[in-house]
Design a protein around this motif. Structure first.
Motif, PDB file in Angstrom:
ATOM      1  N   GLN A  49      81.675  36.484  29.814  1.00  0.00           N
ATOM      2  CA  GLN A  49      80.724  35.850  28.901  1.00  0.00           C
ATOM      3  C   GLN A  49      80.582  34.369  29.219  1.00  0.00           C
ATOM      4  OE1 GLN A  49      82.016  35.934  24.808  1.00  0.00           O
ATOM      5  NE2 GLN A  49      80.711  34.227  24.264  1.00  0.00           N
ATOM      6  N   ARG A  50      81.696  33.701  29.438  1.00  0.00           N
ATOM      7  CA  ARG A  50      81.671  32.260  29.703  1.00  0.00           C
ATOM      8  C   ARG A  50      80.900  31.952  30.986  1.00  0.00           C
ATOM      9  NH1 ARG A  50      85.282  28.182  31.765  1.00  0.00           N
ATOM     10  NH2 ARG A  50      86.622  29.795  32.690  1.00  0.00           N
ATOM     11  N   VAL A  87      75.902  30.152  33.782  1.00  0.00           N
ATOM     12  CA  VAL A  87      74.770  30.370  34.680  1.00  0.00           C
ATOM     13  C   VAL A  87      73.461  30.211  33.922  1.00  0.00           C
ATOM     14  CG1 VAL A  87      73.578  32.090  36.079  1.00  0.00           C
ATOM     15  CG2 VAL A  87      76.054  31.831  36.266  1.00  0.00           C
ATOM     16  N   ALA A  88      73.388  30.804  32.720  1.00  0.00           N
ATOM     17  CA  ALA A  88      72.163  30.698  31.914  1.00  0.00           C
ATOM     18  C   ALA A  88      71.869  29.255  31.559  1.00  0.00           C
ATOM     19  CB  ALA A  88      72.306  31.549  30.650  1.00  0.00           C
ATOM     20  N   SER A  89      72.922  28.502  31.209  1.00  0.00           N
ATOM     21  CA  SER A  89      72.739  27.088  30.883  1.00  0.00           C
ATOM     22  C   SER A  89      72.259  26.305  32.099  1.00  0.00           C
ATOM     23  CB  SER A  89      74.051  26.508  30.362  1.00  0.00           C
ATOM     24  OG  SER A  89      73.918  25.128  30.089  1.00  0.00           O
ATOM     25  N   GLN A  97      65.186  24.845  35.133  1.00  0.00           N
ATOM     26  CA  GLN A  97      63.860  25.436  35.022  1.00  0.00           C
ATOM     27  C   GLN A  97      62.744  24.413  34.940  1.00  0.00           C
ATOM     28  OE1 GLN A  97      63.318  28.665  35.374  1.00  0.00           O
ATOM     29  NE2 GLN A  97      61.121  28.286  35.314  1.00  0.00           N
ATOM     30  N   PRO A  98      62.827  23.333  34.113  1.00  0.00           N
ATOM     31  CA  PRO A  98      61.723  22.400  34.026  1.00  0.00           C
ATOM     32  C   PRO A  98      61.387  21.742  35.365  1.00  0.00           C
ATOM     33  CG  PRO A  98      63.215  22.121  32.176  1.00  0.00           C
ATOM     34  CD  PRO A  98      63.882  23.034  33.138  1.00  0.00           C
TER      35      PRO A  98
END
Length: 385
Positions: A365-366, A371-373, A379-380
């Motif tokens: 999970q961590r 990775v998502a963070s 992304q921008p």
């Protein structure tokens, strides 16, 4: 406000929080092999495992709600009550909802298989369960918060606390100081015990502990009292000094109560206890409940004064461990029973494997969140020309 100054990091609270959640794994593993009826009876029924329940059940959840109140007060020293409520909603509601859909059904399925020879395929059971409840062979509806009731209750108490903070600010202006003054000297041990004993004698026989938020009035009064006390007393140094000063007396009383409870509960079946003995046991339980908490708070406050990397890591991980542990240990115990392993070895394997699975799940999970963070931050930049 008396307790509204900035409250620093409480390493003793972190330590106790980790220990209390860790004890849940040991406790739930033990009652699989105790004489107490539960979700899944894995065999053995040893009095040794009864002692784990007797020694931890009366105070463990009360301590967790008290610590949650302390943490809530610390959060409020940096955020508004509304922000704290929003933070708790984001922290508690997603794992509660995911747990009800994914984590809880397997333990209910195993329970049905063990108790009634249930043979429905799991996916068929799961679909029936999540689309409107499931009726077992006795006509009883299956479905509940299971062990995740703590998350539901904590969210409700935080919402109530935020409302009190907004509409009854005098409670937080003067309530903490008054409570700290009341819990001074012998009053630290006397008044809470009297309060808990009255509740145990007057309300528990009528309501019991249902773990249903709509009907669990005895538990709500007890647990919200501990939550509110933790929030009010978090910044009251006089209270914490008194807890440290009375820790040895509290520990002595708590150990004596444990011996009495263990001697009676393990030798006299519940159905054979006269009314007077039942009353005495409820009073003794109330004494044990509070004095054990005072002893733990006092010793942790006295000796846990610095950060520890292991405690800090586990403090971040406990929510994942809590959500997963009960289903994991029930599945592990079921598998071990099917393969003929009996306690005490099975108990040790259940504890170790449950901790290992929860640890792996938290690390996954961590890393996924990291990775998502990372992708979210990057992304921008992809749209820049």
């Amino acid at each position: 406000m008396a307790n509204e100054g900035r409250i620093g990091r409480r390493h003793d609270v972190d330590f106790l929080r980790v220990c209390a959640f860790g004890l849940l794994i040991v406790y739930h593993s033990s009652i699989l092999y105790s004489s107490r009826g539960w979700l899944h009876q894995a065999g053995g029924e040893s009095w040794f495992f009864d002692l784990i329940s007797i020694g931890s059940h009366p105070w463990r959840m009360s301590l967790l709600f008290f610590l949650s109140g302390v943490v809530t007060a610390a959060l409020t020293s940096r955020r508004s009550p509304g922000e704290v409520r929003l933070f708790r909603s984001r922290q508690l509601l997603p794992p509660l909802l995911i747990g009800m859909l994914v984590i809880i059904p397997p333990q209910i399925y195993i329970t049905l298989k063990m108790q009634s020879g249930f043979s429905m395929p799991y996916l068929q059971f799961w679909w029936s369960y999540v689309t409107g409840g499931f009726i077992d062979a006795s006509g009883r509806e299956v479905g509940s918060f299971a062990h995740l009731w703590f998350l539901a209750y904590l969210w409700v108490y935080t919402a109530l606390w935020a409302l009190l903070h907004r509409y009854a600010p005098a409670l937080f202006l003067r309530g903490g100081a008054w409570l700290s003054k009341t819990l001074h000297g012998v009053g630290l041990l006397y008044w809470p015990v009297l309060y808990l004993a009255v509740l145990r004698l007057a309300l528990f026989p009528a309501f019991g502990e249902t773990l249903n938020p709509v009907t669990d009035w005895y538990a709500h009064i007890v647990y919200f009292s501990f939550f509110l006390a933790g929030a009010l007393l978090a910044g009251q140094e006089d209270f914490w000094d008194a807890v440290v000063a009375h820790r040895k007396m509290a520990l002595t009383i708590a150990l004596a109560c444990f011996v009495v409870l263990a001697a009676i509960v393990t030798t006299i079946p519940a159905a054979e206890r006269p009314a007077l003995l039942v009353t005495a046991l409820r009073v003794c339980r109330s004494v044990f409940q509070w004095t054990a908490i005072v002893a733990l708070l006092g010793y942790a406050r006295r000796f846990i004064r610095h950060s520890n990397p292991v405690v800090m890591y586990l403090n971040r991980a406990v929510l994942t461990y809590y959500v997963l542990h009960q289903t994991v240990l029930v599945l592990v115990a079921y598998w071990l029973q099917q393969h003929g392993m009996q306690p005490p070895w099975a108990f040790g394997v259940v504890v170790v494997v449950t901790c290992a699975v929860c640890a792996i799940a938290y690390e996954l999970q961590r890393r996924l969140l990291s990775v998502a963070s990372f992708l979210g931050r990057e992304q921008p930049q992809l749209g820049v020309t």
